[in-house]
Scaffold this motif. Structure first.
Motif, PDB file in Angstrom:
ATOM      1  N   PRO A 254     -12.342  -2.962  -0.292  1.00 44.35           N
ATOM      2  CA  PRO A 254     -10.970  -3.466  -0.128  1.00 44.35           C
ATOM      3  C   PRO A 254     -10.268  -3.736  -1.457  1.00 44.35           C
ATOM      4  O   PRO A 254      -9.075  -3.448  -1.610  1.00 44.35           O
ATOM      5  CB  PRO A 254     -11.165  -4.756   0.676  1.00 44.35           C
ATOM      6  N   THR A 255     -11.000  -4.276  -2.418  1.00 47.86           N
ATOM      7  CA  THR A 255     -10.409  -4.564  -3.726  1.00 47.86           C
ATOM      8  C   THR A 255      -9.966  -3.289  -4.426  1.00 47.86           C
ATOM      9  O   THR A 255      -8.873  -3.219  -5.004  1.00 47.86           O
ATOM     10  CB  THR A 255     -11.413  -5.324  -4.607  1.00 47.86           C
ATOM     11  N   ALA A 256     -10.825  -2.256  -4.367  1.00 45.90           N
ATOM     12  CA  ALA A 256     -10.472  -0.974  -4.982  1.00 45.90           C
ATOM     13  C   ALA A 256      -9.288  -0.340  -4.268  1.00 45.90           C
ATOM     14  O   ALA A 256      -8.419   0.268  -4.896  1.00 45.90           O
ATOM     15  CB  ALA A 256     -11.674  -0.036  -4.965  1.00 45.90           C
ATOM     16  N   TYR A 257      -9.246  -0.498  -2.945  1.00 47.42           N
ATOM     17  CA  TYR A 257      -8.119   0.052  -2.179  1.00 47.42           C
ATOM     18  C   TYR A 257      -6.817  -0.618  -2.594  1.00 47.42           C
ATOM     19  O   TYR A 257      -5.803   0.044  -2.793  1.00 47.42           O
ATOM     20  CB  TYR A 257      -8.362  -0.126  -0.684  1.00 47.42           C
ATOM     21  N   ARG A 258      -6.849  -1.933  -2.712  1.00 49.07           N
ATOM     22  CA  ARG A 258      -5.637  -2.669  -3.122  1.00 49.07           C
ATOM     23  C   ARG A 258      -5.183  -2.226  -4.510  1.00 49.07           C
ATOM     24  O   ARG A 258      -3.982  -2.057  -4.753  1.00 49.07           O
ATOM     25  CB  ARG A 258      -5.899  -4.168  -3.096  1.00 49.07           C
ATOM     26  N   ALA A 259      -6.121  -2.025  -5.414  1.00 48.00           N
ATOM     27  CA  ALA A 259      -5.759  -1.597  -6.762  1.00 48.00           C
ATOM     28  C   ALA A 259      -5.124  -0.207  -6.748  1.00 48.00           C
ATOM     29  O   ALA A 259      -4.214   0.084  -7.527  1.00 48.00           O
ATOM     30  CB  ALA A 259      -6.994  -1.600  -7.660  1.00 48.00           C
ATOM     31  N   ARG A 260      -5.598   0.643  -5.847  1.00 52.22           N
ATOM     32  CA  ARG A 260      -5.082   2.010  -5.782  1.00 52.22           C
ATOM     33  C   ARG A 260      -3.722   2.069  -5.111  1.00 52.22           C
ATOM     34  O   ARG A 260      -2.848   2.828  -5.498  1.00 52.22           O
ATOM     35  CB  ARG A 260      -6.070   2.902  -5.037  1.00 52.22           C
ATOM     36  N   PHE A 261      -3.550   1.268  -4.059  1.00 51.45           N
ATOM     37  CA  PHE A 261      -2.318   1.326  -3.261  1.00 51.45           C
ATOM     38  C   PHE A 261      -1.620  -0.032  -3.255  1.00 51.45           C
ATOM     39  O   PHE A 261      -1.396  -0.634  -2.211  1.00 51.45           O
ATOM     40  CB  PHE A 261      -2.622   1.746  -1.828  1.00 51.45           C
ATOM     41  N   ASN A 262      -1.296  -0.511  -4.429  1.00 55.19           N
ATOM     42  CA  ASN A 262      -0.635  -1.807  -4.509  1.00 55.19           C
ATOM     43  C   ASN A 262       0.837  -1.666  -4.164  1.00 55.19           C
ATOM     44  O   ASN A 262       1.376  -0.581  -4.026  1.00 55.19           O
ATOM     45  CB  ASN A 262      -0.811  -2.429  -5.900  1.00 55.19           C
ATOM     46  N   ALA A 263       1.524  -2.778  -4.070  1.00 53.65           N
ATOM     47  CA  ALA A 263       2.918  -2.780  -3.621  1.00 53.65           C
ATOM     48  C   ALA A 263       3.832  -2.009  -4.561  1.00 53.65           C
ATOM     49  O   ALA A 263       4.829  -1.440  -4.139  1.00 53.65           O
ATOM     50  CB  ALA A 263       3.408  -4.220  -3.471  1.00 53.65           C
ATOM     51  N   GLU A 264       3.503  -1.972  -5.869  1.00 57.61           N
ATOM     52  CA  GLU A 264       4.376  -1.283  -6.818  1.00 57.61           C
ATOM     53  C   GLU A 264       4.370   0.219  -6.595  1.00 57.61           C
ATOM     54  O   GLU A 264       5.332   0.905  -6.879  1.00 57.61           O
ATOM     55  CB  GLU A 264       3.933  -1.597  -8.256  1.00 57.61           C
TER      56      GLU A 264
END
Length: 327
Positions: A303-313
């Motif tokens: 999940p952490t890696a996913y968030r880093a890849r597809f963050n809000a920006e």
């Protein structure tokens, strides 16, 4: 710079297979609202023969070396020998770093290049035995909707090709962009590659359709629903519900529900500032450890890696109204 998707048009191409990647990738916006993908139809000749009609294509095989993703649609007769110039062009695209995907009998074209040797792959279940017989070095899975081997992705029939294209959008841009692309295609974003090809599609507005209960399940992903509760909501016995669910979705109720929870968590990870543990709870997981394990199993990353890849920006402006000029 746009991500270039090359769609290969060979003589005898299946028109619906050719149209699917064009329709899906052509309308996906990137973070700045501009189209993320540029679609180029590349033919083995300036005019390509399809069974119902002919096609005049703007790009030749030489354009394949500069694509980021190459999609090989199905061909009417998979026993047709693949021209050496086509084999060479596909291999050159691979050597240049392209991701390559096939739809239906397009797997036979990829098989002729040798790129599927030693890999797991799929095609339409009617042709799976022929593919395995002609190319024994390929691990043919006749059941999967699509098989993702990283840079090589193969899919079954036309609807599975749509599932695969939406999966690639999800890989590139995240769950929200894939959901947006699915809405534009008026297609459900609820089938993953592990589901079976053997699905019986019921008419949508009959008492046998599970659409209402599927919508109810999606709205209640945070609740600890049991198969018994699902069956009760559907007005069926557990046994009948499980059988019809398998027939209509190609998977079990709990596996579908788990996938729905993971999709919900992806949306939250992309757009919400909550911690991973809070996302787990909001997605219906009582244990963050179970959530992390399930998430990695279904998506291939944490999940952490996913968030880093597809963050809000990086999230595309998918909720803006569609503009025919700007995509």
């Amino acid at each position: 710079m746009a991500h270039v998707v090359g769609v290969l048009a060979l003589h005898g191409v299946v028109p619906v297979d050719l149209s699917i990647p064009c329709a899906v990738f052509d309308r996906v916006p990137g973070a700045n609202g501009a189209p993320f993908y540029e679609v180029r139809v590349c033919g083995e000749a300036p005019e390509v023969r399809a069974r119902p009609f002919g096609l005049r294509v703007p790009y030749g095989l030489d354009a394949l070396v500069s694509v980021d993703t190459l999609v090989v649609p199905g061909i009417e007769d998979p026993t047709t020998p693949v021209a050496p110039v086509v084999v060479t062009a596909i291999r050159q695209a691979w050597a240049a770093g392209a991701r390559i995907a096939s739809i239906c009998s397009g797997a036979f074209v990829l098989a002729a290049t040798g790129l599927l040797d030693g890999r797991r792959a799929t095609t339409h279940w009617l042709a799976a035995g022929d593919l395995a017989g002609r190319y024994p070095a390929i691990d043919v899975d006749p059941n999967a909707l699509f098989v993702d081997e990283g840079r090589i992705i193969t899919s079954a029939g036309a609807s599975a090709g749509l599932d695969m294209c939406l999966h690639l959008v999800r890989r590139d841009l995240g769950q929200a962009a894939a959901a947006h692309a699915a809405r534009l295609a008026v297609a459900p974003l609820d089938r993953d590659g592990g589901q079976t090809q053997f699905i019986r599609h019921e008419p949508p507005r009959t008492s046998a359709s599970l659409a209402p209960v599927l919508e109810w399940m999606l709205k209640n992903v945070a609740r600890p629903l049991s198969v018994a509760a699902m069956a009760t909501h559907a007005g069926m016995s557990e046994r009948t519900f499980a059988r019809r669910f398998q027939e209509q979705t190609g998977t079990t109720p709990m596996r579908w529900f788990l996938s729905a929870r993971i999709r919900r968590s992806q949306e939250l990870l992309e757009s919400d500032g909550a911690s991973v543990d809070q996302v787990a709870l909001a997605s219906g997981f009582a244990s963050p450890v179970t959530f992390r394990s399930s998430f990695r199993k279904l998506t291939g990353i944490s999940p952490t890696a996913y968030r880093a890849r597809f963050n809000a920006e990086r999230r595309p402006a998918h909720d803006k109204p569609f503009d025919a000029k700007n995509g």
